[in-house]
Scaffold this motif. Structure first.
Motif, short mmCIF file in Angstrom:
data_model
loop_
_atom_site.label_atom_id
_atom_site.label_comp_id
_atom_site.label_asym_id
_atom_site.label_seq_id
_atom_site.Cartn_x
_atom_site.Cartn_y
_atom_site.Cartn_z
N UNK A 411 46.99 24.78 44.25
CA UNK A 411 48.51 24.69 44.59
C UNK A 411 49.31 25.83 43.82
N UNK A 412 49.97 26.70 45.04
CA UNK A 412 50.76 27.73 44.63
C UNK A 412 52.06 27.42 44.50
N UNK A 413 52.98 28.32 43.43
CA UNK A 413 54.37 28.08 43.38
C UNK A 413 55.02 29.20 42.99
N UNK A 652 50.79 23.89 49.81
CA UNK A 652 51.95 23.13 49.30
C UNK A 652 53.06 24.23 48.63
N UNK A 653 54.15 24.58 49.12
CA UNK A 653 55.05 25.55 48.65
C UNK A 653 56.09 24.52 47.83
N UNK A 654 56.04 24.66 46.54
CA UNK A 654 56.95 23.79 45.56
C UNK A 654 58.38 24.24 46.00
N UNK A 655 59.28 23.27 46.31
CA UNK A 655 60.57 23.16 46.68
C UNK A 655 61.31 23.08 45.32
N UNK A 656 60.67 22.60 44.25
CA UNK A 656 61.49 22.33 43.02
C UNK A 656 61.88 20.94 42.91
N UNK A 657 62.15 20.79 42.04
CA UNK A 657 62.76 19.22 41.57
C UNK A 657 63.95 18.83 42.22
#
Length: 844
Positions: A411-413, A652-657
């Protein structure tokens, strides 16, 4: 007894299913061959500041989210000059460009290419001058872009600042000199004036030394270490008088012709004055680079050596296999076959190549079974291998039978490594079916290994809306995340995907509090009791707590007459309860705290972390087993990576907390918070800083002036139509050039926060209720008034201070006057430390 039997049955069933299904998961693709991990290939960049190397930067393949890239800050030299050194490690650099942007990346200030450089051996040197488009003393983001042969492009990040008088050379020289002198006891005598030895310093271990340790401890006791790599300084924070710095290097110690290597990291927070430098904080960590050699096994102990405490250990259910992480490397040991395997690490042994040993990542052991197979997660910056230069999370499977490692998913960020690590640590788990669960932002995903398609399990999981068990197997959450209107609480078993529901009546709301072992603690509140505090924040008083078992339902109820729980914290085998009671007028006031204790004993493990004390090395960390280790017959394995067909990346592209505020400590991101007062309180505790999710400073631990007063604010009095709170609000707004009728808006039932937010566009309004006077004086030092509200809703403004007093503007007295610092502190505390202030947009 019944519960114990059921749990044993579940464990046995889970193991049988895991063995069968995991085997199918791992062997479903066609495998071509195995191979070792590829070497690091990306160049490294450092800054030269007046002859001192600093701010090492690693290359990123992706365009990272600039709001979160806070690894270092680089002060520009005279004339806005910046000296770059690119260590190519033999790579061919075809092009060099750079950009200067605002800290959140929204606005491009400058972009340019670099053609003026020199090449020396494998290094490229270039001096660049940033254009006169930036403001002095304001931070910007600098992005260096390299293009290599083959078309690969990499980005390098540091914040930059063009300072007026920041005394950077003095601070850097002090840090370098202090670090160097610790290796020479005679020269180090000069350092005694900076140290603060006291009983809080731990002088029993070299793993962690600080400003309160003894002189002998700071100067390495009798270890006589030799520094074997050049120290690399990273400038973390910088202000005119203070600065925070990290220093990284390796040392070696020669013991009976065996050379042991240790990773050392020092943290400095210093303050410059015209007379001398002051050491505000100092900490040094030391970690043994574990070697799988005969001398590492003594009796029934695996000797890990000197450690700062970052050791993770997990064993199989029957205790026959253990997995442990030390020095960013994962090992496994089979006690039956006497077999030690170096399962994973970006470096094999000590190396002077800085790329494999970069520690901007972490490893988590998710499961180890009785066959010695391990599922583990590597997350953060990838030093080398197929994802080199990327930030993300890789799930791996180690097959003990064939001695191979296979990647299951990636999963990449685009977030900074330290932030992504904190994000993944919230919830990450893989079950026997091969489903990987990750909480990314506020969304819980389930990722199936066969399809590699992420499935949304739950959304809206912000702070306070979910809890997880310590082993990660159970998660409880509010569907939709609405804490004030939730008549259902979900308990999800990530092993079985079975959901349990806890329902309450329509006039109640239910909240998760935490887990004791695998028993859930939840609270129930009447909706009619939900109210707002003086600042307008929601207060949910829970009249009842329950302890709930997935197998047996409710086990225990905690309910006391006219007692309401507002917060619970699980600490080991007890839960600490913060409580309130309701007055005759219907208001809630704090009362004594309480706790619930779990009397169930924990199951003893076959292996455990222990300490071995020696005269020279002091405390050493070891793994103690039930039986002795035969080092002479031990088998040593190094698994190969499985080369597979197809792509394992999950989209899944992390949108952040979802949290608004991030606290940074000595070594990077520390914690996420939704509430600014919680964030400031945590940052004060660790001498850190608070940022919002746009990359703007909210608060920082820094030295303030000896005195300051906002002279533009004058006394103003109350009237029949305008109380003290309205006067204070009007005064704050007029000070910022805004005219409002606060008395009218208060009469319309608008809260203080709402009034300020409506009037001060693009400002960050801060509710700092519960924060101490010392914390909020940070804002007065920046010429920002702080509103103080008393329990009777009368208000004053905090507008100044000196070393012994604070200055208040009191509308009831129509006067500005001084109050003794201790008396003011007592008055504020008696009234709940109810503070509100703001940060201006230009100071963000």
């Amino acid at each position: 007894m019944k519960r114990l039997f059921i749990r044993i049955l579940i464990v046995l069933t889970t193991f049988i299913i895991a063995t069968i299904i995991t085997s199918r998961i791992i062997n479903k693709d066609s495998v071509d061959m195995t191979s070792g991990m590829g070497p690091a290939s990306i160049p490294v960049v450092t800054i030269q500041y007046n002859g001192i190397s600093a701010n090492r930067m690693y290359g990123y393949e992706d365009d990272m989210d600039l709001s979160y890239m806070r690894q270092s800050i680089t002060p520009l030299m005279s004339g806005r000059k910046m000296s770059l050194v690119i260590d190519t490690y033999g790579a061919t650099v075809l092009g060099i460009e750079y950009e200067v942007r605002t800290v959140n990346g929204s606005r491009l200030i400058e972009d340019n290419s670099i053609s003026d450089f020199t090449v020396d051996s494998r290094q490229i040197h270039s001096d660049i001058v940033i254009k006169d488009l930036i403001e002095n003393n304001r931070e910007y983001e600098f992005v260096l872009k390299l293009e290599l042969s083959g078309g690969n492009k990499y980005n390098y990040y540091t914040r930059i600042i063009s300072p007026d008088e920041y005394h950077v050379s003095d601070k850097l020289e002090y840090v370098a000199d202090f670090s160097s002198k610790t290796f020479n006891k005679a020269a180090a005598e000069e350092l005694t004036m900076y140290l603060e030895p006291d009983k809080t310093g731990d002088n029993t271990t070299f793993g962690k030394v600080n400003i309160h340790s003894s002189f002998d401890q700071v100067t390495w006791g009798d270890l006589n270490p030799l520094r074997v790599t050049d120290p690399m300084i990273t400038i973390k924070e910088l202000s005119p008088s203070t600065g925070s710095f990290l220093v990284d290097y390796y040392v070696s110690i020669n013991e009976d012709d065996d050379i042991n290597y240790y990773r050392v990291r020092e943290f400095f927070r210093v303050r410059y004055s015209n007379e001398r430098m002051y050491l505000l904080d100092y900490e040094r960590t030391m970690d043994d680079v574990f070697e799988d050699i005969k001398s590492s096994y003594q009796g029934n102990n695996i000797m890990l050596g000197i450690s700062s405490g970052d050791v993770s250990l997990k064993e199989s259910e029957d205790g026959s296999n253990i997995a442990f992480i030390t020095g960013d490397r994962l090992y496994s040991y089979n006690t039956i076959d006497n077999k030690m395997s170096f399962v994973f690490g970006f470096y094999d042994t000590f190396t002077e190549d800085v790329r494999p040993v970069n520690n901007d990542h972490d490893i988590k052991i998710m499961n180890i079974d009785e066959a010695g197979n391990i599922v583990f997660l590597v997350y953060g910056y990838m030093n080398r291998g197929s994802h080199e230069g990327q930030v993300g999370a890789s799930a791996y499977y180690y097959d003990n039978t064939v001695n191979t490692i296979e990647e299951l998913a990636f999963i990449r960020s685009t977030h900074a490594p330290d932030l992504f690590i904190k994000e993944v640590e919230k919830l990450s788990y893989m079950n026997a079916n091969g489903t990987l669960y990750l909480l990314i932002g506020d969304v819980l995903y389930g990722i199936d290994q066969a399809s590699k398609e992420p499935r949304v399990i739950a959304e809206g999981l912000g702070e306070g809306t979910y809890v997880t068990s310590k082993n990660g197997r159970l998660v409880s959450y509010i569907p939709g995340g609405n804490k004030t209107n939730s008549t259902r609480l979900m308990l999800l078993n990530l092993d079985t995907a079975v959901k349990s529901f806890i329902d309450v009546s329509s006039n109640e709301t239910v909240l998760p509090i935490g887990f004791m072992g695998e028993d859930l603690i939840y609270g129930v509140a009447r909706k009619s009791d939900i109210t707002n505090d003086r600042m307008g924040k929601t207060l949910i008083p829970m009249y009842r707590l329950n302890i709930f078992s997935e197998l047996e339902g409710d086990l225990m109820t905690y309910e006391r007459d006219n007692i309401y729980v507002t917060e619970g914290e699980v600490i080991d085998n007890r839960i600490a309860l913060m409580r309130m009671k309701k007055t005759d007028e219907g208001n809630f006031v704090y009362t004594t705290n309480d706790q619930i204790v779990n009397s169930e004993s924990m199951t003893a493990s076959s292996s455990s972390l222990s300490e071995v004390v020696t005269e020279k090395y002091e405390k050493l960390t070891a793994i103690s087993l039930k039986k002795e280790i035969d080092a002479d017959t031990m088998k040593h394995l190094n698994p190969k990576m499985v080369l597979y067909e197809g792509d394992r990346e999950v989209n899944i592209r992390s949108k952040g907390d979802s949290a608004e505020f991030i606290v940074y400590g000595k070594y990077g991101a520390d914690s996420y918070h939704n509430a600014e007062n919680d964030a400031v309180d945590r940052a004060y505790e660790i001498s850190g800083i608070v940022m919002n999710n746009e990359g703007a400073y909210i608060w920082k631990k820094t030295s303030r002036s000896s005195k300051n007063q906002i002279m533009a604010i004058e006394a103003s009095e109350t009237s029949a139509s305008r109380g003290s709170l309205a006067v204070c609000l009007d005064t704050m707004l007029e000070y910022e050039g805004v005219i409002r009728n606060s008395a009218y808006m208060l009469g319309q039932n608008k809260t203080v926060i709402e009034i300020l937010e409506d009037a001060l566009i693009d400002y960050e309004i801060l509710d700092l209720t519960g924060c101490s006077l010392d914390m909020v004086l940070y804002y007065v030092n920046m010429d920002i008034p702080v509103l103080f509200m008393q329990e009777d809703n009368e208000a004053m403004l905090l507008v100044g201070f000196n070393e012994t007093c604070v200055v208040l503007m009191d509308p009831l007295k129509n006067e500005i006057y001084k109050v003794d610092m201790f008396e003011a502190t007592e008055m504020f505390e008696e009234n709940g430390n109810c503070f509100i202030t703001y940060i201006r947009s230009q100071e963000q």
